[in-house]
Design an enzyme around this catalytic site. Structure first.
Site, PDB file in Angstrom:
ATOM      1  N   SER A 210     -28.668  -8.503  25.830  1.00 27.03           N
ATOM      2  CA  SER A 210     -27.296  -7.997  25.894  1.00 27.03           C
ATOM      3  C   SER A 210     -27.215  -6.762  26.775  1.00 27.03           C
ATOM      4  O   SER A 210     -28.146  -5.949  26.782  1.00 27.03           O
ATOM      5  CB  SER A 210     -26.831  -7.630  24.485  1.00 27.03           C
ATOM      6  OG  SER A 210     -25.616  -6.909  24.544  1.00 27.03           O
TER       7      SER A 210
ATOM      8  N   TYR B 286     -27.561  -2.667  16.981  1.00 28.32           N
ATOM      9  CA  TYR B 286     -27.692  -3.887  17.788  1.00 28.32           C
ATOM     10  C   TYR B 286     -28.302  -3.569  19.154  1.00 28.32           C
ATOM     11  O   TYR B 286     -29.253  -4.221  19.597  1.00 28.32           O
ATOM     12  CB  TYR B 286     -26.305  -4.506  17.947  1.00 28.32           C
ATOM     13  CG  TYR B 286     -26.255  -5.743  18.811  1.00 28.32           C
ATOM     14  CD1 TYR B 286     -26.769  -6.959  18.369  1.00 28.32           C
ATOM     15  CD2 TYR B 286     -25.657  -5.701  20.076  1.00 28.32           C
ATOM     16  CE1 TYR B 286     -26.705  -8.097  19.161  1.00 28.32           C
ATOM     17  CE2 TYR B 286     -25.582  -6.837  20.872  1.00 28.32           C
ATOM     18  CZ  TYR B 286     -26.101  -8.031  20.409  1.00 28.32           C
ATOM     19  OH  TYR B 286     -26.037  -9.161  21.194  1.00 28.32           O
TER      20      TYR B 286
END
Length: 301
Positions: free
Chosen positions: A133, A146
């Site tokens: 990501s 995250y």
């Protein structure tokens, strides 16, 4: 191919099956709607395997199954797709357990699966494609748990890429923009997470930041989700290219707006990057203890 209950994993499993490949697709729940959809829409070549990446016994069971079915041929490709996040909050407000769960799924689970399959990948001179990501490259507001796990995952895969070169294994990272996948776009899910977070916060932290601060973050995130892209084909095509191209890219960036985001990240000052990320994603209001009206209240008291 891990994480096929929904989103990129499910779409990629279906795509590779249509192309004629033998696909081993792992799901968290064999009875989930996503798993049933794959059974319905795919050929008998596709094998569904139950796997929770936080459980070593699940990973070992999947490894044994794949080894038994590919021992003679080796394994051409591994797609690390499974990912987890259920917290939208400042790092200080995010419980330590949330950081650990993100690391367990997004980092340690992928590491254990990759290491377990490497002998089969080496014998085939195969490919490793991992969905990471942009939040692992840049400090997105309220995504620390995250983002930190994805940063670790990206660095790990870059290291594998360098180390596995002599074996002929090519390693690619996929860094997608924002897409509609699984629970990520369900406001009810995020409202529940917000309530649980507020209930778990120590009184002192709740006083310092304010309940309205957490509410505002949640509202902005739900607003941001409305622009998430529904068509997953750009990501599926990037994963497929990583698996099949003669010379796959080291990094793929499927999704809109990533070019400008990475340009700002690499070439402009930090404060510009931070302003951009707040404008693009979440721009928290001032914590309660820093607001003028709070100081005035304190003085009056």
């Amino acid at each position: 191919l891990s994480g096929c209950d929904s989103g990129f994993g499910q779409a990629t499993a279906r795509h590779l099956d249509i192309m004629g490949f033998q696909v081993f697709a792992s799901v968290l729940d064999l009875q989930s709607p996503g798993a049933q959809e794959l059974r319905r829409s795919c050929s008998p070549r596709l094998t569904l395997l139950q796997m929770d990446l936080t459980k070593t016994e699940d990973i070992q069971r999947v490894l044994q199954h794949i080894q038994a079915h590919t021992n003679s041929t080796g394994l051409w490709g591994l797609v690390n797709n499974a990912g987890f996040n259920d917290t939208i909050a400042d790092a200080e407000l995010s419980p330590l357990g949330k950081f650990r769960t993100c690391m367990e799924v997004n980092f340690f689970g992928s590491l254990e699966l990759t290491k377990g399959l490497l002998p089969l990948l080496r014998s085939a001179g195969g490919r490793i494609v991992t969905v990471s990501s942009p939040a692992g490259d840049m400090p997105f507001p309220c995504l620390a748990a995250y983002g930190a796990s994805k940063a670790a995952l990206s660095l790990l895969m870059d290291t594998f890429r360098s180390e596995l070169q002599p074996w002929g294994i090519k390693v690619s990272l996929i860094l997608p923009g924002y897409y509609k996948t699984g629970t990520t776009c369900d406001p009810a899910f995020w409202n529940l997470q917000k309530q649980q977070l507020l209930a778990s916060l120590p009184q002192e932290l709740l006083q310092a930041y304010g309940e309205d601060y957490v509410e505002e973050i949640n509202q902005q995130f739900i607003q941001f989700m409305k622009v998430a892209v529904e068509d997953l084909s750009a990501v599926v095509n990037s994963i497929t290219e990583g698996l099949l191209a003669a010379n796959p890219a080291v990094r793929y960036y499927p999704g809109q707006g990533l070019g400008i985001m990475y340009f700002i990240h690499r070439y402009l000052p930090y404060f510009v990057r931070d302003l951009f990320l707040k404008g693009f994603f979440i721009n928290p209001k001032l914590p309660r203890a820093l607001r003028r009206e709070h100081h005035n209240d304190v003085k009056k008291a």
